[in-house]
Design an enzyme around this catalytic site. Sequence first.
Site, PDB file in Angstrom:
ATOM      1  CE1 TYR A 172      96.037   5.815  15.258  1.00 23.94           C
ATOM      2  CE2 TYR A 172      95.250   5.494  17.502  1.00 23.94           C
ATOM      3  CZ  TYR A 172      96.267   5.787  16.616  1.00 23.94           C
ATOM      4  OH  TYR A 172      97.527   6.056  17.092  1.00 23.94           O
ATOM      5  CB  SER A 173      86.824   7.344  14.390  1.00 30.93           C
ATOM      6  OG  SER A 173      85.620   7.286  13.667  1.00 30.93           O
TER       7      SER A 173
END
Length: 308
Positions: A77-78
């Site tokens: 989920y960067s």
Amino acid sequence: MTELCLQPSDLFSYQPELIIQALAHPLFDQKGLSVTVVRTDLIHSEVSGNKWYKLKYNLLQAKTNNQTRLLSFGGAYSNHIHALAWAAGQLGLVSVGIIRGEPVSNPMLDDAQRWGMQLHFVDRVQYRQRSDAAWLQKLMAEHEVDVVIPEGGSNSLALKGVGELMRGISQQLPGLDYLLCACGTGGTLAGLLSKAPKRVQLEGYPVLKGGDFLYQEIESLLAGANRSVECHWSLDLESHYGGYGKVKADHKMIWHQLEADFGVPLDPIYTAKLFRRFMEKVAQGDYPEGAKIVLLHSGGLQGRRSMC
């Protein structure tokens, strides 16, 4: 929200407008505090918040040096991976993302792939080698890349970009006493510190457990960029609320309540934890009456899609 079509020259000349929003709450009135938020989430729909500033000079250097293939690191989920994929695609650069954990599909990574990023998943043991020179050389050869951008985009070039953000905040809010931001890799806080006036106190809010290691990371980033610090700064180590990426039921409820209270969309991983811990500290009386406090909204709202 500005729709920025990136051209190489834009990276030299584009100056995002800083939108400052006053925050009202009965607790602020009771404690005699003036509180505002810097809405860097409104810079751009894809490269929002701190990511614009951290990536700016990394991308400029790549274009200047005719480096066409970039590699970087991040979790599933960067925000960094998401922003880099879009910006690299706009500039005609090939990007490779080394993603921590088992292969997964989610809206963040789907976007990155759609914009042309090549994803390569590694286990957590391998991922811990992301600063190891030998492993980096192996990755560069394997993926035929010219340059590696660290996790979160945090390096001396990132500090240069975030330093510009600090100058903009100081110009628009010359009387501020406290500036608060969420922390992941520490690059944003280090960049703010590099240009913060002496009178301002900076507070970093790590969103991962055991965030005290960031003291050393931030000092290292500052030293690597040959930057000194004039102001007082500290880390609040109670702001992780279970650890990085953890969104427990109570945090989800508080996150949504904070959005309702302030009319500001927040992401659950960074800004909601910043706002939550800040409100706790206000209730505790941690800030003197009359203090002018600024919270930095660092973007990342695209991550809400899987967690609302």
